[in-house]
Design an enzyme around this catalytic site. Sequence first.
Site, PDB file in Angstrom:
ATOM      1  N   GLY A  35      -4.879   7.051  10.699  1.00 42.78           N
ATOM      2  CA  GLY A  35      -3.459   8.195  10.369  1.00 42.78           C
ATOM      3  C   GLY A  35      -2.489   7.413  11.002  1.00 42.78           C
ATOM      4  N   ARG A  52     -17.079   0.275   6.108  1.00 44.25           N
ATOM      5  CA  ARG A  52     -17.850   0.759   7.300  1.00 44.25           C
ATOM      6  C   ARG A  52     -18.283   2.208   7.025  1.00 44.25           C
ATOM      7  NH1 ARG A  52     -14.697   4.914   9.102  1.00 44.25           N
ATOM      8  NH2 ARG A  52     -12.407   4.400   9.309  1.00 44.25           N
ATOM      9  N   LYS A  63      -8.645  13.519   9.566  1.00 45.48           N
ATOM     10  CA  LYS A  63      -9.732  14.782   8.902  1.00 45.48           C
ATOM     11  C   LYS A  63     -10.210  15.469  10.034  1.00 45.48           C
ATOM     12  CE  LYS A  63     -10.834  10.920   5.927  1.00 45.48           C
ATOM     13  NZ  LYS A  63     -11.454   9.662   5.761  1.00 45.48           N
ATOM     14  N   GLU A  70       4.738   3.531  -0.763  1.00 42.80           N
ATOM     15  CA  GLU A  70       4.034   4.208  -1.486  1.00 42.80           C
ATOM     16  C   GLU A  70       4.661   5.430  -2.093  1.00 42.80           C
ATOM     17  OE1 GLU A  70      -0.640   3.456  -0.782  1.00 42.80           O
ATOM     18  OE2 GLU A  70      -0.076   5.766  -0.526  1.00 42.80           O
TER      19      GLU A  70
END
Length: 507
Positions: free
Chosen positions: A169, A296, A241, A204
């Site tokens: 983040g 990962r 999250k 973006e």
Amino acid sequence: MKQKPIKKVLVANRGEIAVRIIRSCSEMGIETVAVFSDADRSAMHVRFADEAYNIGLPPSSESYLNMDKIIAVAKRSGADAIHPGYGFLSENASFSRRCREEGIQFIGPSPESIEMMGDKISARIRMIKAGVPVVPGTTEKLTSEAEAIKVIKEIGLPVMIKASAGGGGKGMRLVHKESEIASSIRAARSEARMGFGDDRLYIEKYINSPHHIEFQILADNYGNTVHLFERECSVQRRHQKVVEETPSPLMTPEIREIMGQHAVAAAKACNYQGAGTIEFIMDENLNYYFLEMNTRLQVEHPITERVVGVDLVKEQIRIAEGMKLPFKQEDLKQLGHAIECRICAEDPDNNFMPNSGTITHVTEPEGLGIRCDGYVYSGYTIPLYYDSMLSKLVVWGRTREEAIQRMRRGLSEYKITGVKTTIRFLERIMETPDFVNGKYNTHFIEKNSEFLHGENNCEKHCEDIAMIATFAAYLSRFETSKKMNTIPIEKPESNWKRQLRKFTARI
Ligand code: ADP
Ligand code: ADP
Ligand code: MG
């Protein structure tokens, strides 16, 4: 590729993930080697492993990120493989390469795959080539503010300025107005330089009402790649999250099918081997775009394990041993519903300030459908140096409703005293109508902030204080009554007493 059984794994990590990896190794009859910093002498992963070696001072740069020390321990202990967990060296291509050069099996993808996907600009280019939809934006590093303005004119505001090397983040800024461009570029650039030693940025389009939906994939060394369906990770704070669930309440079988195909195509496009995650951002009309790949194991992998019935760590190890995937796409099914709550040593009432200190008491929830992946115990002192996540509470239910009810039950049984945790906050999330109805996006926490931090929290604190006071009174009565094996009840139990009994039952 030859098959080569792994006999001893060095776990280059700490905390819950190190314990979790050791557990799977132990079931496979594989010996384990723990490494620990000076701050982690009494850590759980050290107790769980067959052998443990000190690798230096508490700061990660001196221990868990020190490749030389970790490789030296692998050699000294005779470990034939290294599992990097998540964070630390897990997405470090140089480490994967170094393992290869030293003849140690890295339980993860090749350095080439990590390089290709770890860099977000190069991943975007690769995905466009592979026909995977990516968020509209740039595919070259940003050189000037003028160029940014030009791009923004084309794709329209709002946009995200993002670090190509970003993760966790960090290194991204949301830009709403043209006047914010210059300061956002400066902020993202300096965060990226400090955090990742690489200040390349790209732009973006900001996807409105965004949902973070990711697909778990597994790929062996023989060209077999499958996906293990999606995880909905839109309950986020500062782009990190907090709660994850699977299946996603937003998903339809048709979209799942084509998104899964795109996820597999994304993994194949970088010759991926091992377990990985393709993250997508989805708008409310179910248009979705590739966001990034995590090369990962992911923090939230257990919800997939629970619903699909696969041990992802075992599969990672088998792939590293050169074995073929034991299933095909059509063998994999989703059964029921799973939710994960990340329990952190943070104070939700004080801007989620991380808390270190000694845990005086822990009672973990148990019972049907509950999995608690943690590493702390009563008397454990949380070091200052690492991530604040203490554990992950994962529940399974036949339906989403049952999973939510079970999560509420699990959180209510979870007792951690001595440090502030996010348990209460997570309980509030489980009560929030938007969550209960499955109608939420990444703005959920911000949107429901008042409810999540509301008065009821204060009530809950008062309740605890009242319970503790009642408990003290009860104990003193207990002393004088001398009826050691009966509860001194003179009159019908009040609601307070009933609550008290429940509160203290498992302490
Ligand atoms: P997820 O939570 O989906 O597994 P994250 O990107 O949040 O993925 O990262 C998981 C863990 O790895 C977190 O503890 C995070 O702090 C850490 N992490 C992620 N990226 C980096 C990075 N580039 N450098 C150091 N730590 C990282
Ligand atoms: P990291 O590597 O730090 O995990 P990601 O690119 O995966 O970075 O983005 C993290 C989170 O930031 C996403 O889950 C989402 O909530 C938000 N985000 C990132 N890019 C966009 C975007 N283009 N539009 C909307 N939200 C975004
Ligand atoms: Mg991400």
